[in-house]
Scaffold this active site. Structure first.
Site, PDB file in Angstrom:
ATOM      1  N   HIS A   1       0.829  -1.201   0.000  1.00  0.00           N
ATOM      2  CA  HIS A   1       0.000   0.000   0.000  1.00  0.00           C
ATOM      3  C   HIS A   1       0.867   1.256   0.000  1.00  0.00           C
ATOM      4  O   HIS A   1       0.552   2.254  -0.637  1.00  0.00           O
ATOM      5  CB  HIS A   1      -0.911   0.007   1.237  1.00  0.00           C
ATOM      6  CG  HIS A   1      -2.072  -0.907   1.071  1.00  0.00           C
ATOM      7  ND1 HIS A   1      -2.682  -1.550   2.124  1.00  0.00           N
ATOM      8  CD2 HIS A   1      -2.741  -1.293  -0.030  1.00  0.00           C
ATOM      9  CE1 HIS A   1      -3.678  -2.271   1.664  1.00  0.00           C
ATOM     10  NE2 HIS A   1      -3.725  -2.139   0.364  1.00  0.00           N
TER      11      HIS A   1
ATOM     12  N   GLU B   1      -2.986 -13.381 -22.806  1.00  0.00           N
ATOM     13  CA  GLU B   1      -2.193 -13.222 -21.579  1.00  0.00           C
ATOM     14  C   GLU B   1      -1.910 -14.560 -20.907  1.00  0.00           C
ATOM     15  O   GLU B   1      -1.197 -14.633 -19.920  1.00  0.00           O
ATOM     16  CB  GLU B   1      -2.886 -12.258 -20.604  1.00  0.00           C
ATOM     17  CG  GLU B   1      -4.350 -12.494 -20.391  1.00  0.00           C
ATOM     18  CD  GLU B   1      -5.034 -11.362 -19.627  1.00  0.00           C
ATOM     19  OE1 GLU B   1      -4.341 -10.474 -19.109  1.00  0.00           O
ATOM     20  OE2 GLU B   1      -6.268 -11.388 -19.538  1.00  0.00           O
TER      21      GLU B   1
ATOM     22  N   ASP C   1       0.264 -10.154 -17.414  1.00  0.00           N
ATOM     23  CA  ASP C   1      -0.060 -11.535 -17.057  1.00  0.00           C
ATOM     24  C   ASP C   1       0.737 -12.527 -17.873  1.00  0.00           C
ATOM     25  O   ASP C   1       1.191 -13.547 -17.356  1.00  0.00           O
ATOM     26  CB  ASP C   1      -1.562 -11.788 -17.236  1.00  0.00           C
ATOM     27  CG  ASP C   1      -2.333 -11.294 -16.029  1.00  0.00           C
ATOM     28  OD1 ASP C   1      -1.905 -11.604 -14.908  1.00  0.00           O
ATOM     29  OD2 ASP C   1      -3.330 -10.578 -16.196  1.00  0.00           O
TER      30      ASP C   1
ATOM     31  N   CYS D   1      -1.573  -4.150 -24.613  1.00  0.00           N
ATOM     32  CA  CYS D   1      -2.057  -3.209 -23.597  1.00  0.00           C
ATOM     33  C   CYS D   1      -1.390  -3.454 -22.245  1.00  0.00           C
ATOM     34  O   CYS D   1      -1.746  -2.829 -21.257  1.00  0.00           O
ATOM     35  CB  CYS D   1      -3.577  -3.284 -23.465  1.00  0.00           C
ATOM     36  SG  CYS D   1      -4.149  -4.896 -22.924  1.00  0.00           S
TER      37      CYS D   1
END
Ligand code: PEP
Ligand code: MG
Length: 832
Positions: free
Chosen positions: A457, A694, A718, A765
C-alpha cells in the site's frame, strides 16, 4: 604455473597505496586491464566497503563487488596487491595483502576457502607479503591442500539439528557474522559441519573456511547448559536470514534497464540497491528515521474498566480512520483511500478482539493485551509467505499503533514524522500506509525503506503522490549518515552516496537532461506515432473511468485501448446493475467524442478481489476462477455487462468488447454465443470482439484463435507472470518478471504470426507497451497498436517517431535470439 583466474598480469608486488580507497582502485585497475571486469565494477568494489567489512584477518583484505553488479564481470578473476608497508583499513587494522575478487558465481567461496587456510599458516602468509615471485602467489592461492578440519567426528555430547543452506549466494561474510554473533551468546561450544568438515560456529573465519554453498546440508551442534535454547536461537537467525539473502540475490537480478541508460556516478560513489516502488530522480539530504521499538507497560485493571477503555479507543480509532479515508479520497482517489476503510474493518476482527479479551481476562492491562494480540496475529499473517497477507500484517501493525496511542495517551504517542525544514530523502525501516498518507510532500523528496515491496500500500500511495520510492533496500540504509546529500534514482533501484562534489554536479546535469527530454517529448505528444519511414502505430490509453479521458487526450492518447471495468465493482459495495454500467459506458463514449473505445469485460480474481462477491477462497487465485472463467460461471455478472455494452453500441459510436484471460477456443465460442444472443434480443449492431492474449496457451494457439475473433490485445503483465512463473505482485520476485525476457517476446511473435494469418488487428495493452524500449521492440515485432498509462504516451511516441520501422524490425529480430532480458534491453538501448 598460471591459473585462469590469477595470472602475473593481475599481481602487483612491492607496491604502496596512500589509503584504502587507492588500494582498491589499484587492484580494480589490474582487473580491468586484464579484461576481467568492466570499469564500473571498480565502483562496486568501493560500494561493498560501505555495506560490509572486507577485512579478513592477519593483514589480508578481500574487496569484492556487490552481487547486484555481477553482470559487470566479464570473466572470473583475482587481483593481488602486495603492500609490504601496509595500508590503513579502518579500526586500526593494517592490510599488507589486498586480494580483490571478481567472481561470476560460487568461485568466490572456493577462493575464500584457500585464503582462510593460508591465514592459519603465518609462515606462508608472511612469505607472500614479502615475495618477489608472482609464481609463489599463484601457487599459494590456487593450490589444493585439504581443508583444515576441527576433529573428524562429533566429539560433543551435543544437541543438534540439520539444515539445508538455502542462501542463493552461499554462506558469505554478512550472514556468517550474524550466525557468529548469535552463537557467541551461548557459553558452550557450537559447531557447524558439512560431512566430516567441521567449523567453530563462533568464529567467522572458521565458518567461511567451510565454503558452504547453497543446497549444502549442514549439521549444527551445541554442547553445555542451555544448548537446546542456543540451537533454537541460531536456527531462527539462520532461517530469518534466508529471506534477506533471497531478496539481495533478487535485487541483483533486478531489471537490467538500470545500467546503460542510467546516470553513472564516479568511481568513489557508493551505490545501495533496492526495488523501484515509484520512479523518479532526486537529490536531497538523508533523513534517517531510526528503528522504533516501544515497550508497552502491563497495567492490569478491573475487567469493566479495561473493557470500557478498549471500547473507547477502538471507537475513536475507527472515526479517525474514516476521517482519514475521506481526506485521502480527495488527495489520492477513492481506491487508495479504501486502504483506510479496510483498516477500520480490521478493528472489528473477531479473532483479534477475541484474543485481546482473553488476555485481559487472564489479568493483563488493555494496552498490553491489545499489542500482544495484534502482534501475534500480524506475525501469523506475515509468516504464511503470501504477499497479500504480509501487506495485511503491515496494516494490522499500523492500526495497532493508532489504538495504542488512544489507550496510552500519555506515553510516546504513535510515531509521527516531525520533519525539519527543507526537503529530505526519508529513510525508514518501513512505512505504514498512515505514515505515507500523512507525509508532508513539501518536505519529502523521496522515500527509502529497508523492507516493503513494490506492491505494498505504501508503494501505491507513493506512486499516487509522485514521490520517488525505493523499497527492500536492506538494513545498510539505516546506518547512513543523517543529513548527508544523496541521489535517489528510484527507477533504476539505486540510492547513491556521491563520492565527491563532481557526482552531485553531474547528477544535477542529468536531472536537467531528463527534464529537457520530458519537455521535448511533451511538445510532440499530439503528433501521431509515425516512424521515419512512414509506418503508423495507434496509441491508446489504459484507463478505468470517463473522468480520466480528458487528461489522457492531453497526453496524446488517440483512443482508449483498454478500459478496465473492474473499478465499477471494486469501488462499490453492491453489484453495479445494467443501468448503472450503461451510464458509465455512455459517458465514456461522450468523453471520447468518436474516438476508439475498447471495453474489457470484468476481470476479477487473481490480485483483484471484490469482497461483496463473496467468492470462495482459492489457494492459487492467479491460476483459478479468474476473468472469463468466472463470468462464464456467473451469468448474473456476465449478462448485465453484455447488455449494457450492446445498448451502448446502439448509439452507433465506436465500441469493441475484449474478453480477459482466454485460454481455450471453447471459452471464445461460449462467449460469442452469449454475445449473439444478447445482441439479437436488443437488436444491437455487431461490434468487434477481441481477446486478451495473456495466458501462454492462448499465445501458442493464436493461429487458431485468430480465425474466431476480430482482434487480439496482448496483456504482457499476465503473460510475463505466467510464462516466467513469477507472481506479478511477489515482493521478492516481481523485479525478475521482466516482460523483455526473450521467452515472452517469442510468444508475442508467435501471437503476431497467428493474427497475421487471418489479417487480424493486434495490439498490446500490458505494461511493456508503455516502456519506450519495449514499445520500440513491439513495433519492430509487428504490432499495430499500443495502449498504456497516459503518462507514458509522450515518451513512447517520441521513441517511435525517432526511428525507422526497418531499424525497429532489425532490433526486434535480434532480441528474439537473446539469452535473457538483460541482453534484450541492451539491444533496445542501442535505439535510445
Ligand atoms: C495485462 O495482463 O497485461 C493486462 C493489461 O491486464 P491487467 O494488468 O489488468 O491484468
Ligand atoms: Mg491481465
Amino acid at each position: 604455473m598460471t591459473s585462469f583466474v590469477l595470472s602475473p598480469d593481475t599481481i602487483a608486488l612491492g607496491t604502496c597505496a596512500a589509503d584504502k580507497t587507492e588500494a582498491i582502485l589499484l587492484a580494480g585497475e589490474l582487473l580491468v586491464a586484464a579484461g576481467h571486469i568492466a570499469p564500473d565494477y571498480v565502483t562496486s568494489l568501493m560500494a561493498r566497503e560501505n555495506v560490509s567489512d572486507t577485512y579478513l584477518d592477519h593483514g589480508v583484505a578481500i574487496p569484492h563487488g556487490l552481487t547486484a553488479d555481477r553482470h559487470l564481470i566479464r570473466r572470473t578473476g583475482i587481483a593481488v596487491l602486495q603492500l609490504p608497508d601496509g595500508v590503513e583499513w579502518g579500526e586500526n587494522r593494517r592490510v599488507r595483502l589486498v586480494i580483490a575478487i571478481a567472481a561470476q558465481s560460487d568461485e568466490h567461496l572456493s577462493v575464500l576457502k584457500r585464503l582462510t587456510r593460508l591465514i592459519n599458516d603465518p609462515e606462508r602468509l608472511s612469505a607472500l607479503i614479502h615475495t618477489a615471485d608472482p609464481g609463489q602467489v599463484i601457487a599459494a592461492l590456487t593450490g589444493d591442500a585439504p581443508v583444515q578440519t576441527i576433529g573428524q567426528a562429533s566429539d560433543l555430547d551435543a544437541e543438534s539439528f540439520e539444515w539445508i543452506l538455502d542462501y542463493p549466494n552461499g554462506l558469505h561474510a554478512r550472514p556468517a557474522s550474524e550466525w557468529v554473533k548469535t552463537a557467541r551468546r551461548h557459553a558452550g561450544d557450537i559447531r557447524v559441519s558439512r560431512g566430516n568438515e567441521r567449523a567453530d560456529g563462533k568464529s567467522l573465519l572458521s565458518l567461511l573456511q567451510l565454503g558452504l554453498a547453497c543446497g549444502d546440508t549442514l549439521r549444527v551442534e551445541a554442547g553445555g547448559a542451555g544448548a537446546a535454547e542456543a540451537l533454537a536461537r541460531l536456527r531462527d537467525v539462520m532461517q530469518k536470514l534466508t529471506r534477506e539473502e533471497c531478496s539481495h540475490a533478487v535485487s541483483a537480478l533486478a531489471p537490467a534497464m538500470q545500467t546503460s541508460q542510467a546516470w553513472r556516478p564516479g568511481a568513489r560513489a557508493v551505490i545501495l540497491r533496492g526495488l523501484n516502488a515509484s520512479p523518479g530522480f532526486v537529490i536531497a539530504p538523508l533523513l534517517i528515521r531510526p528503528r522504533q521499538s516501544r515497550v508497552i507497560p502491563d497495567q492490569p485493571m478491573s475487567l469493566g474498566d479495561a473493557g470500557r477503555l478498549l471500547d473507547a479507543a477502538l471507537a475513536i480509532t475507527r472515526a479517525e480512520l474514516i476521517a482519514l479515508g475521506d481526506t485521502s479520497a480527495a488527495r489520492f482517489g477513492a481506491a487508495q483511500a479504501g486502504i483506510f476503510k479496510a483498516q477500520a474493518e480490521l478493528l472489528g476482527d473477531t479473532d483479534l478482539i477475541g484474543l485481546c479479551c482473553r488476555l485481559i481476562v487472564e489479568g493483563h492491562g488493555p494496552a498490553y493485551a491489545w499489542q500482544q494480540a495484534t502482534h501475534t496475529l500480524a506475525d501469523r499473517l506475515s509468516s504464511v509467505g503470501v504477499p497479500l497477507l504480509a501487506a495485511r500484517a503491515t496494516d494490522l501493525r499500523d492500526v495497532s499503533e493508532r489504538v495504542l496511542s488512544h489507550l496510552l495517551p500519555d506515553s510516546a504517542s504513535r510515531s509521527r514524522f516531525d520533519l525539519p525544514e527543507g526537503r529530505w530523502i526519508l529513510v525508514a525501516e518501513d512505512l505504514t500506509p498512515s505514515d505515507t498518507a500523512e507525509l508532508d510532500p513539501s518536505r519529502i523528496a523521496g522515500i527509502v525503506t529497508v523492507h516493503g515491496g513494490p506492491t505494498s500500500h505504501t508503494a501505491i500511495l507513493a506512486r499516487t503522490l509522485s514521490l520517488p520510492a525505493l523499497v527492500a533496500a536492506g538494513d545498510a540504509v539505516l546506518a547512513l549518515d543523517n543529513g548527508k546529500d544523496a541521489i535517489l534514482d528510484a527507477a533504476t533501484g539505486r540510492l547513491i552516496l556521491p563520492g565527491d562534489k563532481s557526482d552531485l554536479e553531474s547528477a544535477r546535469d542529468w536531472m536537467g537532461t531528463l527534464s529537457e527530454r520530458q519537455a521535448r517529448d511533451a511538445d510532440s505528444r499530439q503528433l501521431p506515432a509515425i516512424t521515419t519511414d512512414g509506418c503508423r502505430l495507434e496509441i491508446g490509453v489504459n484507463l478505468n473511468r470517463p473522468a480520466q479521458v480528458k487528461e489522457a487526450l492531453e497526453f496524446g492518447a488517440e483512443g482508449v485501448g483498454l478500459m478496465r471495468t473492474e473499478f465499477l465493482f471494486l469501488e462499490s459495495d453492491h453489484l453495479p446493475g445494467e443501468e448503472e454500467q450503461l451510464a458509465t459506458y455512455f459517458s465514456m463514449q461522450d468523453a471520447l467524442d468518436g474516438r476508439e473505445l475498447i471495453v474489457r469485460l470484468l476481470d476479477i480474481g487473481g490480485d483483484k478481489q471484490v469482497p461483496h462477491l463473496a467468492l470462495p477462497r482459492e489457494d492459487n487465485p492467479f491460476l483459478g476462477v479468474r476473468g472469463i472463467r468466472l463470468l462464464l460461471r456467473r451469468p448474473d455478472l456476465l449478462e448485465p455487462q453484455l447488455r449494457a455494452l450492446y445498448r451502448a453500441a446502439l448509439s452507433g459510436r465506436p465500441l469493441s468488447i475484449l474478453f480477459p484471460m482466454i485460454s481455450t477456443l471453447a471459452e471464445v465460442n461460449d462467449l460469442k454465443t452469449e454475445c449473439e444472443r444478447i445482441r439479437g434480443e436488443l437488436g444491437a449492431p455487431r461490434v468487434d470482439l477481441g481477446i486478451m492474449i495473456e495466458v501462454p496457451a492462448a499465445a501458442a494457439m493464436a493461429d487458431q484463435l485468430a480465425a474466431h475473433v476480430d482482434f487480439f490485445s496482448i496483456g504482457t503483465n499476465d503473460l510475463t507472470q505466467y510464462v516466467l512463473a513469477i507472481d506479478r505482485q511477489h515482493p521478492e520476485l516481481a523485479a525478475q518478471a521482466d516482460s523483455l525476457h526473450p521467452a515472452v517476446l517469442r510468444l508475442i511473435r508467435q501471437t503476431i504470426d497467428g493474427a497475421r494469418l487471418h489479417q487480424r488487428r493486434i495490439g498490446v495493452c500490458g505494461g511493456l507497451a508503455g516502456d519506450p524500449l519495449g514499445a520500440a521492440l513491439l513495433a519492430g515485432l509487428g504490432v499495430d497498436a499500443l495502449s498504456m498509462s497516459a503518462g507514458d504516451i509522450p515518451a513512447v511516441k517520441a521513441m517511435l517517431r525517432n526511428h525507422s520501422m526497418e531499424e525497429l524490425q532489425r532490433a526486434a529480430l535480434r532480441s528474439l535470439s537473446c539469452a535473457d532480458a538483460g541482453e534484450v534491453r541492451r539491444i533496445a538501448e542501442e535505439l535510445a
